[in-house]
Every structure is written in C-alpha cells, then in structure tokens.
Scaffold this active site. Structure first.
Site: not given
Ligand code: 2PG
Ligand code: MG
Length: 438
Positions: A206, A338
């Site tokens: 990231e 998300k």
């Molecule tokens: C998280 C995300 C973003 P990932 O765990 O919060 O940092 O990671 O998209 O790999 O789940």
């Molecule tokens: Mg996380």
C-alpha cells in the site's frame, strides 16, 4: 432517462498486477457509470468472495468467470431498471445469488456493477458522486478524517513484521490539505530514519515503507521518532493508528508473532496491546483480536473502548447485522466499511448508517489491491462524519484517492472538514477537542 440499457464488464489490472474487473453501466440517456473492483489480501472469512478462475494461468487469479456473471446473469437482470433506484438494483443483484458470500456471482462482479450504477445515476443527474450520495441517502457531506499508512506489514509486506498497518492520523489539523502536508513530513521523516539505519528497502503493497524491523515494537518506536523529526509532538496534532489484522496471526488456537518467535493467547495479546497503548500515542486500533475471538474483542472493548477507537474489519466484514450483534455484545466501537466486503453499495451504506446510529465511528476503506477508482473518496465524503483509510502516501492508486478529496474540498469548502470530530470519544478527543490543539 435513467433506465439501464447495458451492463458491460472488462478485464483490467490492479496495483499488484492482478486481473480485476471494471464494469460500465449505460443508461437510456447515453450516460455511462464506471467502477472497478478492488481486492484484499488479508480477507475476513465472512466477506463476499472474489470469484477467480483458479488453475495455472494468471496464478489462478483470472476473472473470466466473474465477467461471465456480469454478462450472462447480472446484465439481463439489470437492463430496464432505474439507475436512480440503487436499493432496487442491489436487491435485483442479491436475488440472483442466494449464497451468503456471493460465491455464485462473485463479490468482484457485484461490487463493480453496484458502484457503476451509483456513478451512472450521479452522472445522469450531472452531480459529482459525493453530492449524489448525500442527496440520495439524505446525509450531510463532509470530508473524512484520513488514516494514512507509514509502514506496511503483515500480508502486505511478505509478513516481514506481524502487525499489518502502522498509520498516522492528524485529527488536530484544521483542513484536509493540512493533513496531507503533515503526512508528507512524517512519511519522509520515517524514510530518512530508515535510510540512516541502512534499512530503506522500498515500499510494501500500500506504499508504506518496507518494515525492516527486528520487532513489531521497533516499528512503533520509529514511528514516534518520525513524528518528532517532522516537528510534531506525538499525541498532539498527530496520533498513531494500528491495524493488527489479528485474524492473520491465528495459529493452533494461539496468536503467533513470527518476527519475535513467540506465541500468545488472547489475554496475553490484549495485555501486550495495552502496554503499547500506554507507551505510544495510539488512539485507534483495528482488529486487535481475531475474527473468531468474540470473547477477546468484548474484553478488549471493555478495557479500552472508553478511550480508544476499536475498529472491526475482518471482525465485522461490512455487515450491518454483525455491527448490531457486536454493539449488543459490547464488542468494538467503530466499523471499517469496504464496499467489496459487502458486495453492494446498499449493504455498505446500511452498515455505515447502522454504525453511525449506534454512535460508532465509520471508516470507509480501500483494499490492499487497488486501482484508479476513486469511488470511496466520494462515498466517505457524501455519507459524512466519517474517516477514510486508503493506504499510504505514495503510489498513484493511493494518491488518486487523497487527491480526489482535495478536489472535493474545493467544491465543498474548507469548512466542510470534520477534523478530529470522529475521535471525540478517544483520549485524544477528550484532551484536545476542548481547547485548541497547539
Ligand atoms: C485491511 C486492508 C487495507 P486488505 O486489512 O484493512 O489495509 O487490507 O485489503 O488486504 O484486507
Ligand atoms: Mg484491516
């Protein structure tokens, strides 16, 4: 004129070089809405499944099956629906897949389509997406408080350290623009410190510095030094935020810190994090225990929830029902949102709103696999009162989202920034929001 006439997917590529899908939704008016599915690396077991082709080609990551879902299942069901009816469109998508994790359609297919519909409706009305979101969901738009990674770790850095995200927040800044400026200073101060120790080794997934540390705590010590080197007093304008991503640490019923070659039970992990929170200015912590450790999360929240923001990511997977259950159980006081974890815009907005209604924090978040898609900058601003987690302060799939917020700032006006308000219930807010933040 906002009726959907076509839904078309195509294969594009994400920030890790993996294939993903982009969807164009065309309306009767000729207007198009477009969105791209992101992809996580540290994924909760209860989040929507990314449908991948498997096999040898593209390391199994191909998206032909997800594109087929769009073409043969989703498109026929959506053509003729009104793009302005986001809930109706998302319900039509859900009606095609009765599995709990969208494994039949693929969460990557549903999220790109659902977001593309939102864009199409906004474009059709001639509105920037954030304004459409605010109007559609009857919310008060405001720029979010950013959470920005300085060191990567965990699944985003070859597990070079165990903790996944070492981040800063600048709740004491008076504008979004000022947050960017302070972050730049801290980010490069951290880079200088790494370089001076001969530990500058590029960046993680990231964009945060690659974590060349001998212990997880060394990363925290270095972060504090970087904040100081940037001319800031740690805990004053700038605080530390961690994503432990503890589900990733689970092994044989224990939490394992591989870097330090030690394992611990839930209570010991909670004690260790408690010591860190005593020693470093940490005001926000995500997934401090694993998704399968509800007793641990309740205990953690009981001990620290009155002065630290405790975010459920893998623990709550952008699910309004899990937020309600966690609230009833006394677990967490904030949720990560998300859109691809839920799979549709409607489910994500429901989760955001459920959290805010409970007095919780809500942090709209990118995934570790990202693209030029800026939907989340608009979503977090449009829904208002929130926070935004995008990754670090380098690499265009990250910067494009911060920069989009700066453009929105010009439209909304600097006064629209929520600043430290989302951290009002933490020790930082209790100490700092009363007076001026020197
Ligand atoms: C998280 C995300 C973003 P990932 O765990 O919060 O940092 O990671 O998209 O790999 O789940
Ligand atoms: Mg996380």
């Amino acid at each position: 004129m906002s009726r959907i006439t076509a839904v078309q997917g195509r294969r594009v590529w994400d920030s890790r070089g993996n294939p993903t899908i982009e969807v164009d939704v065309t309306l009767e008016s000729g207007v198009i809405g477009r969105a791209i599915a992101p992809a996580g690396a540290s994924r909760g077991t209860r989040e929507a499944i990314d449908l991948r082709d498997g096999g040898k080609a593209l390391r199994g990551m191909g998206v032909a099956r997800a594109l087929d879902s769009v073409a043969t299942k989703i498109a026929p069901a959506l053509v003729g629906l009104e793009a302005t009816d986001q809930a109706g469109v998302d319900a039509a998508i859900l009606a095609l897949d009765s599995s709990p994790l969208k494994e039949s359609l693929g969460g990557n297919a549903t999220v790109a389509t659902s977001l593309a519909v939102l864009h199409a409706a906004a474009n059709n009305a001639g509105l920037p997406l954030w304004r459409h979101v605010a109007q559609h969901y009857d919310t008060s738009p405001s720029l979010p408080l950013p959470e920005i990674q300085i060191f990567g770790g965990g699944a985003h850095a070859g597990r070079r350290v165990d903790i996944q995200d070492f981040m800063i927040m600048v709740p004491g800044a008076s504008s979004f623009d000022e947050v960017m400026e302070v972050t730049n200073e801290v980010y490069f101060a951290a880079g200088d410190i790494m370089a001076s120790k001969g530990k500058a080794a590029g960046v993680a997934d990231e964009g945060g510095w690659w974590p060349m540390f001998d212990s997880n705590e060394e990363a925290l010590e270095t972060l504090v030094k970087a904040i100081e080197k940037a001319g800031e007093k740690p805990g004053n304008r700038v605080i530390i935020s961690l994503d432990v991503a503890a589900s990733e640490l689970g092994q044989d019923g224990q939490y394992r810190l591989a870097l330090e070659d030690r394992s611990m039970d839930s209570g010991q992990l909670i004690d260790m994090l408690g010591r860190w929170m005593d020693s470093y200015p940490i005001a926000s912590i995500e997934d401090p225990v694993g998704e399968d450790d509800p007793e641990g999360m309740v205990e953690f929240t009981r001990r620290f929830g009155d002065h630290v923001q405790i975010i459920g990511d893998d623990y709550l997977v952008t699910n309004a029902k899990l937020v309600a259950e966690a609230e009833a159980a006394g677990a967490c006081n904030a949720v990560l949102v998300k859109v691809n974890q839920a799979g549709t815009v409607t489910e994500s907005v429901d989760t955001f709103k459920a959290a805010r209604a409970a007095g919780w924090g809500a942090i709209v978040s990118a995934r570790s696999g990202e693209t030029e898609d800026v939907s989340i900058s608009h979503l977090s601003t449009g829904l208002g009162g929130g926070q935004l987690k995008v990754g670090s302060f380098t690499r265009s799939e990250r910067m494009v989202k911060w920069n989009e917020c700066l453009r929105i700032q010009d439209e909304l006006g600097a006064g629209s920034y929520v600043a430290g308000a989302p951290l009002a219930k933490t020790w930082w807010g209790k100490n700092k929001l009363k007076g001026s933040v020197a």
